[in-house]
Design an enzyme around this catalytic site. Sequence first.
Site, PDB file in Angstrom:
ATOM      1  CG  ASN A   1      83.306  31.188 -40.579  1.00  0.00           C
ATOM      2  OD1 ASN A   1      82.309  30.568 -40.183  1.00  0.00           O
ATOM      3  ND2 ASN A   1      84.334  31.484 -39.796  1.00  0.00           N
ATOM      4  CD1 TRP A   2      77.830  32.042 -44.337  1.00  0.00           C
ATOM      5  CD2 TRP A   2      75.950  30.843 -44.062  1.00  0.00           C
ATOM      6  NE1 TRP A   2      77.257  31.868 -45.576  1.00  0.00           N
ATOM      7  CE2 TRP A   2      76.103  31.137 -45.438  1.00  0.00           C
ATOM      8  CE3 TRP A   2      74.843  30.094 -43.651  1.00  0.00           C
ATOM      9  CZ2 TRP A   2      75.181  30.702 -46.399  1.00  0.00           C
ATOM     10  CZ3 TRP A   2      73.924  29.670 -44.611  1.00  0.00           C
ATOM     11  CH2 TRP A   2      74.090  29.977 -45.973  1.00  0.00           C
ATOM     12  CE  LYS A   3      83.587  34.766 -38.315  1.00  0.00           C
ATOM     13  NZ  LYS A   3      84.405  35.817 -37.719  1.00  0.00           N
TER      14      LYS A   3
ATOM     15  CD  GLU B   1      85.110  34.122 -34.579  1.00  0.00           C
ATOM     16  OE1 GLU B   1      84.314  33.305 -35.058  1.00  0.00           O
ATOM     17  OE2 GLU B   1      85.381  35.215 -35.127  1.00  0.00           O
TER      18      GLU B   1
ATOM     19  CG  HIS C   1      87.605  30.858 -37.115  1.00  0.00           C
ATOM     20  ND1 HIS C   1      87.356  31.817 -36.164  1.00  0.00           N
ATOM     21  CD2 HIS C   1      87.472  31.461 -38.316  1.00  0.00           C
ATOM     22  CE1 HIS C   1      87.078  32.964 -36.790  1.00  0.00           C
ATOM     23  NE2 HIS C   1      87.146  32.772 -38.086  1.00  0.00           N
TER      24      HIS C   1
ATOM     25  N   GLY D   1      86.305  40.811 -37.869  1.00  0.00           N
ATOM     26  CA  GLY D   1      85.092  41.445 -37.361  1.00  0.00           C
ATOM     27  C   GLY D   1      85.319  42.851 -36.830  1.00  0.00           C
TER      28      GLY D   1
ATOM     29  N   GLY E   1      83.691  36.550 -43.249  1.00  0.00           N
ATOM     30  CA  GLY E   1      82.711  36.408 -42.173  1.00  0.00           C
ATOM     31  C   GLY E   1      81.495  37.273 -42.448  1.00  0.00           C
ATOM     32  N   GLY E   2      81.458  38.447 -41.846  1.00  0.00           N
ATOM     33  CA  GLY E   2      80.288  39.327 -41.913  1.00  0.00           C
ATOM     34  C   GLY E   2      79.737  39.541 -43.318  1.00  0.00           C
TER      35      GLY E   2
ATOM     36  CB  SER F   1      87.628  43.496 -42.017  1.00  0.00           C
ATOM     37  OG  SER F   1      87.316  43.420 -40.630  1.00  0.00           O
TER      38      SER F   1
ATOM     39  CD  GLU G   1      89.879  33.884 -40.853  1.00  0.00           C
ATOM     40  OE1 GLU G   1      89.077  34.262 -41.709  1.00  0.00           O
ATOM     41  OE2 GLU G   1      89.531  33.418 -39.766  1.00  0.00           O
TER      42      GLU G   1
HETATM   43  P1  13P Z   1      84.987  39.044 -40.807  1.00  0.00           P
HETATM   44  O1  13P Z   1      84.973  38.963 -42.321  1.00  0.00           O
HETATM   45  O2  13P Z   1      83.635  39.301 -40.237  1.00  0.00           O
HETATM   46  O3  13P Z   1      86.048  39.969 -40.314  1.00  0.00           O
HETATM   47  O4  13P Z   1      85.379  37.587 -40.284  1.00  0.00           O
HETATM   48  C1  13P Z   1      86.512  36.968 -40.788  1.00  0.00           C
HETATM   49  C2  13P Z   1      86.532  35.555 -40.336  1.00  0.00           C
HETATM   50  O5  13P Z   1      86.760  35.269 -39.184  1.00  0.00           O
HETATM   51  C3  13P Z   1      86.239  34.519 -41.329  1.00  0.00           C
HETATM   52  O6  13P Z   1      86.516  33.257 -40.825  1.00  0.00           O
END
Ligand code: 13P
Length: 256
Positions: free
Chosen positions: A9-11, A98, A96, A174, A235-236, A214, A168
């Site tokens: 997920n590149w956000k 967010e 998600h 994050g 994510g990251g 994470s 999640e």
């Molecule tokens: P991180 O891997 O950066 O913690 O993000 C997780 C996430 O929200 C994937 O959708």
Amino acid sequence: MRRFLIAGNWKMNTTRHSGVALAGELAAVVPQAETGVEVLVCPPYPYLLAVGEALVGSAVHLGAQDAYFEAPGAFTGEVAVDMLRDCGCRYVILGHSERRHVMGETDAIINRKVRAAVGGGLAAVLCVGELLSERQSGQTEEVLDRQMEGGLAGVSEAEAAQVVIAYEPVWAIGTGVTATPEQAESAHEHLRKWLARRYTPAFSEKVRILYGGSVKADNAETLLGQPNVDGALVGGASLKASTFVPIIEAARKLSA
Ligand code: 13P
């Protein structure tokens, strides 16, 4: 046997140039013959087409990070399921944390999106997860049940076959704080039991439940090694091939 799904997920990250370059690097290491592990990337909307082109000839799938529930029409700023399919998407991330906590999406809105996605031929990655305060007050399972009931309301078993669940925990997103393998497994087992009750035990065994929060190269193998963890939503660490590919490799190793 459930096939691992490793999803990036590149956000709201990357540029057209860096996204295409990253997709090219992933395409090179995930050939069409890839069988053990399914790989997915979800770039921002404006880069879907360019990233999709960079993935041609590989087994990496393309997904979006959200979709609107209405058919194309007068909905300024929104993107329809049909448009995402037209751009080559096979998946869409929905609900998600967010979107829930920053954009204020409710279970009712997320449910409309899930139904529009699966009804429109996209597989939905439905995200659920508790806040730190909810975990600390012992409400994790209650929160997960509410998000599952809300998100999958009116979704038949045939439709739910196009749904992947992503657990999640919000406190792990994050933050660098990962759920322990035991915490992840316990939540995933709970979610599978929920699916068994809502649908059938046999069906619940087929649904993939990803862990997100994470996930990194150094914790991927232990998390993915849990019986009810069927992949990762990253994510990251999905923003660079050097950090994402080792997660794919951990899944390959476990599925070999
Ligand atoms: P991180 O891997 O950066 O913690 O993000 C997780 C996430 O929200 C994937 O959708």
